[in-house]
Scaffold this active site. Structure first.
Site, mmCIF file in Angstrom:
data_model
loop_
_atom_site.group_PDB
_atom_site.id
_atom_site.type_symbol
_atom_site.label_atom_id
_atom_site.label_comp_id
_atom_site.label_asym_id
_atom_site.label_seq_id
_atom_site.Cartn_x
_atom_site.Cartn_y
_atom_site.Cartn_z
ATOM 1 N N ASP A 168 -5.714 44.408 -26.638
ATOM 2 C CA ASP A 168 -6.187 43.029 -26.559
ATOM 3 C C ASP A 168 -5.399 42.210 -27.589
ATOM 4 O O ASP A 168 -5.486 42.463 -28.793
ATOM 5 C CB ASP A 168 -7.688 43.007 -26.872
ATOM 6 C CG ASP A 168 -8.277 41.626 -26.656
ATOM 7 O OD1 ASP A 168 -7.526 40.633 -26.695
ATOM 8 O OD2 ASP A 168 -9.503 41.543 -26.446
ATOM 9 N N CYS A 237 0.828 27.710 -17.703
ATOM 10 C CA CYS A 237 1.204 27.006 -16.478
ATOM 11 C C CYS A 237 0.011 26.201 -15.963
ATOM 12 O O CYS A 237 -0.199 26.110 -14.768
ATOM 13 C CB CYS A 237 1.756 27.966 -15.437
ATOM 14 S SG CYS A 237 0.703 29.367 -15.114
#
Ligand code: SAM
Length: 479
Positions: A168, A237
């Site tokens: 993580d 994005c």
């Protein structure tokens, strides 16, 4: 949550949220309904640029250079960019043009230690590695399901200095201030990909703000992992300010400043000063917003941050077993003299001196890797892969990897099978066996068709068995 069909009305509804912050929202709407050009970049480890263009031209694929990015190309009509022999041989990587800006902003330099915190499927990792041939690149990805795409891409391209890890990124247990540069290409809600999606989930506060929390933690950890004076690039994005400017504003404090960067030849809008009543710090204007209609691309947000000398916020965390779902193997260095590498040199008559600047590593008893000597695996965290896959010890003997043969097979003098025609190459890439007379010793061979290095096969009694990994098999080839 309802997913919109990407009919014009659906696209308009998704984009309406951003009409007030984009220059010329009508052009944004129009371009968002038009097909997205297919873009790729050339892999200098495998071939010259002219050879790539000629091989694709043979298949009636014409590419135009992307002026701002050397070695990158776009096509306005290319239905199957993953279905060609040059693709299988690792001659190019398919990547959306505007996504290439993240590594341009990161500006990797040779010899550096660089981290890609959210790496799969690995396009940006590969770009970083090609710009940093004498350094270390660590590519981390949390999702187990996305690790295969990462390692397959790095292997297909033949990269030898990338180490992949699975953890993580919010609590990556590597030492603070140990990287020259860190890329945080964060998971996000993704409106920038509208042009290549048929269905899309409109931005929703519950989901978007949950993403923002993850993004803040990833960026914060990146700021602790980079050295004082080092560079962090934050990219997404999505058009959503909550996941872009607001993340920078919430996390940077006095640990970093956003610094200007400009990519000549690309049109961008500066980072926002405010959104829905929230005002952002002034240096955020140096971030770049690339809306699709500016450059006929997808949409992207990129900010280049410079780390100050203020100490890290947190102590480097230890490995949390809850954050790791795959077994992490400590890699073990393997003496070259006893290594499988020499056996492969002998089998294929490759000069061993070619490997003077590489080390051999093992993970477990059966898997071997080839790593640039200048690249160092982390000691604090197990790894998934260590450079290029070299070979696996099987009960049929030492099996060379397709990745190794595709990269170094051209230097071999024996046990190479030349396929006679496109039909045979197609069969091989489907993973099939075929009857074939070849002047090779029984056992593992390197398979080539014309100038394309296809990888590992096994030859016995006039039969060639394809050993192409399942994930690389292609049912058809465009020819
Ligand atoms: N940089 C990649 C490339 O160019 O190919 C694309 C990265 S994609 C935008 C974001 C990635 O982050 C996904 O693969 C996702 O699984 C991964 N991710 C999500 N949460 C993460 C976390 N907490 N730590 C590390 N990676 C994470």
């Amino acid at each position: 949550m309802i997913r919109a069909q990407l009919e014009p009305d659906g696209i308009a509804a998704i984009l309406a949220r951003y009409a007030a912050i984009v220059d010329d929202s009508q052009s944004l709407l129009a371009v968002s309904q038009a097909p997205l050009p297919v873009c790729c970049w050339h892999n200098p480890l495998k071939c010259g640029e002219a050879s790539l263009l000629a091989a694709l031209a043979d298949q009636a694929i014409t590419l135009e250079p992307i002026a701002w990015q050397p070695g990158a190309f776009r096509s306005h009509h290319w239905p199957g960019p993953g279905n060609t022999l040059p693709f299988s041989a690792g001659w190019y990587y398919v990547q959306e043009e505007i996504a290439m800006t993240a590594v341009a902003a990161l500006a990797p330099q040779p010899g550096e230690r660089i981290l890609d915190l959210c790496a799969a499927p690995g396009g940006k990792t590969a770009q970083i590695a090609l710009l940093n041939p004498t350094g270390t690149v660590i590519a981390n990805e949390m999702q187990a399901a996305r690790l295969p795409s990462l390692s397959v891409n790095l292997n297909r391209l033949g990269l030898t200095q990338v180490i992949t890890t699975q953890a993580d990124g919010r609590s990556l247990p590597l030492p603070d201030q140990s990287f020259d540069r860190v890329l945080v290409d964060a998971p996000c809600s993704g409106e920038g990909n509208l042009r290549r999606r048929r269905r899309f989930r409109p931005w929703h506060p519950t989901h978007g703000l949950r993403m923002a929390t993850v993004q803040q933690k990833l960026l914060s950890r990146a700021l602790d992992l980079v050295k004082p004076g080092g560079t962090v690039v934050y990219s997404t994005c999505t058009f959503a300010p909550e996941e872009n400017e607001a993340v920078l504003d919430a996390v940077m404090g006095d640990r970093a400043v956003v610094v200007p960067f400009k990519i000549p030849g690309l049109t961008a809008q500066p980072g926002l000063a405010q959104w829905q009543g929230q005002t952002y710090r002034a240096d955020i204007k140096h971030a770049q917003r690339y809306f699709p209609h500016f450059n006929n691309t997808g949409g992207f947000f990129v900010a280049r941050l410079q780390r100050t000398s203020v100490p890290p916020l947190t102590k480097a965390p230890g490995v949390s077993h809850s954050s790791v779902t795959q077994p992490h193997l400590p890699p073990v260095p393997w003496s070259i003299d006893e290594s499988p590498l020499l056996q492969l040199c002998e089998r294929f008559a490759i000069a061993p001196s070619i490997f003077d600047s590489y080390d051999c590593w093992a993970t477990g008893k059966h898997r071997f890797w080839l790593l640039d000597r200048t690249s160092r695996p982390p000691t604090e965290l197990g790894v998934q892969t260590v450079g290029l896959a070299l070979a696996t010890q099987t009960n049929l003997g030492l099996k060379p990897s397709t990745a190794f043969l595709q990269r170094f097979g051209p230097l071999g003098q024996k046990n190479v099978v030349h396929l006679p025609d496109l039909g045979a190459a197609t069969q091989f890439l489907r993973g099939e066996s075929q009857h074939l007379l070849a002047d090779v010793e029984p056992g593992y061979v390197h398979v080539r068709f014309r100038q394309f290095e296809l990888g590992c096969g096994r030859y016995r009694g006039g039969w060639l068995d394809s050993q192409i990994p399942k994930i690389l098999r292609r049912p058809t080839l465009d020819s």
